[in-house]
Design an enzyme around this catalytic site. Sequence first.
Site, PDB file in Angstrom:
ATOM      1  CB  CYS A 177      51.946 -32.162  -9.677  1.00 25.59           C
ATOM      2  SG  CYS A 177      52.596 -33.661  -8.932  1.00 25.59           S
ATOM      3  CG  PHE A 230      53.500 -38.517  -5.231  1.00 23.77           C
ATOM      4  CD1 PHE A 230      54.406 -37.478  -5.080  1.00 23.77           C
ATOM      5  CD2 PHE A 230      53.096 -38.838  -6.517  1.00 23.77           C
ATOM      6  CE1 PHE A 230      54.899 -36.779  -6.178  1.00 23.77           C
ATOM      7  CE2 PHE A 230      53.580 -38.146  -7.627  1.00 23.77           C
ATOM      8  CZ  PHE A 230      54.479 -37.117  -7.454  1.00 23.77           C
ATOM      9  CG  HIS A 328      51.597 -28.619  -6.642  1.00 19.04           C
ATOM     10  ND1 HIS A 328      50.750 -29.464  -5.978  1.00 19.04           N
ATOM     11  CD2 HIS A 328      52.597 -29.389  -7.115  1.00 19.04           C
ATOM     12  CE1 HIS A 328      51.207 -30.692  -6.065  1.00 19.04           C
ATOM     13  NE2 HIS A 328      52.330 -30.681  -6.746  1.00 19.04           N
ATOM     14  CG  ASN A 361      52.886 -33.749  -4.782  1.00 19.26           C
ATOM     15  OD1 ASN A 361      51.729 -33.561  -5.147  1.00 19.26           O
ATOM     16  ND2 ASN A 361      53.918 -33.644  -5.610  1.00 19.26           N
TER      17      ASN A 361
END
Length: 413
Positions: A177, A230, A328, A361
């Site tokens: 990530c 995700f 993030h 994400n």
Amino acid sequence: MNVSRTIESNFSDRQRETMTAIVLEENRTAAVLAIGTANPANCVLQDDFPDWYFRVTRSDHLATLKAKMKRICEKSGVRKRHFHHTEEMIGSHPEFLDRALPSLGARLRITDDAVPELAAAAAAKAIAEWGRPAADITHLVVSTNSGAGAPGPDLRLAALLGLRPTVQRTVLHLHGCSAGTAALRVAKDLAENGGGGGARVLVVSVDANVIGLRAPDEAHLDALVVNSIFGDGAGAVIVGAGPMVAAVERPVFHMVAAAQATLPGTERVAVMRAGESGLDYGLGTELPAMVRGSIERCLVEVVAPLGLAGGGGGGGGWNWNSLFWAMHPGGRAILDSYEAALGLGPEKLAASRHVLSEYGNVLGATVIFVLDELRRRRRGGAADCEWGVMVAVGPGITIETMVLRASGSRDEP
Ligand SMILES: CC(C)(COP(=O)(O)OP(=O)(O)OC[C@H]1O[C@@H](n2cnc3c(N)ncnc32)[C@H](O)[C@@H]1OP(=O)(O)O)[C@@H](O)C(=O)NCCC(=O)NCCSC(=O)CC(=O)O
């Protein structure tokens, strides 16, 4: 430039001097010149996801796991996500659902096309916004967790975009990530030091989770979390330093300083490893607490030399609300950790929470989506600070940070 106008009034003289020096260095400092993002067409609402996922993986008989995924999805802070993979694609690859069967080759044959095509969609938007021909790009930095081949997605992307044959290509694989932030750090260096003042770097971070998609499994509960948060997407940024082409190039964010820190003894907390059955993720439940315990220390090391955040001379007292944040959104609990550790007001992570909600994400690309969202909010008149920090956490545990200074010039006549 009227330097004094750009320095906020509530800083000490020492801080003001440091910031003035940075502003005067502006012509040498790399800047984000344009941003583009893209997602695949297949969109699944989070409320529908457990039903969709258990149906397409033929796992409806695992009622306890499905109930657990429903609980995770409800708490995820995600509204919808986009995927390159579809029900039909999974239906034609039964090997993706059985860890005992080899499937890496079949997954890579899909990502070999999907990754450069998704990357090109985001990059084309960034190039159009930048306003110069694609052939003026001197360097290309691609980061992805969804491939393993050479020539890689960079070469195909360069061809799709019509980049010059001499474009200098770099690929970063498996930075998890933090891949987008790592690619931006490399691009900053290339722009400032790699092109005699004229370098223009195209950065693309891109992922397609078909590389690691699996059926639910009692033995891999962390994979249930990964599958619940995700998503697929690509983020592209044009980075440049030195004199700008007048009336065409305008900085969005100046990339003032970049750093990477690694937390000792945390190698097993977030892991990605490719094997015969695809990419495996390991995600420790302790990650949000670990971020909460370490983030302020990492940030102090980055912002203190710049005199930002009203640093309190070794005794703490940092005013983290005096900055804007491009965090993030690794997961809702990760954002909660940042907020709690830094005492941030709820509006400070609004852009990150919005991106998490709309896309999930999307690994390395997520911070680029957040930069885009921050910029959109500023253009829309939302008040925010001039100075900020981009943060992403990846395997290592690695914490990538970059100090940014927002430029108002896009909105200036
Ligand atoms: C998954 C969550 C949305 C769940 O929300 P809450 O924590 O508020 O809720 P909760 O504690 O009731 O957890 C719901 C259920 O999920 C389970 N659960 C939570 N985290 C888990 C993990 N890592 N592995 C396995 N199970 C896990 C809990 O045991 C619980 O099961 P039960 O209900 O049966 O009791 C959140 O924990 C979260 O956002 N976690 C962070 C995810 C993460 O690590 N992201 C980083 C990706 S890598 C990355 O992106 C790097 C970066 O951060 O930059």
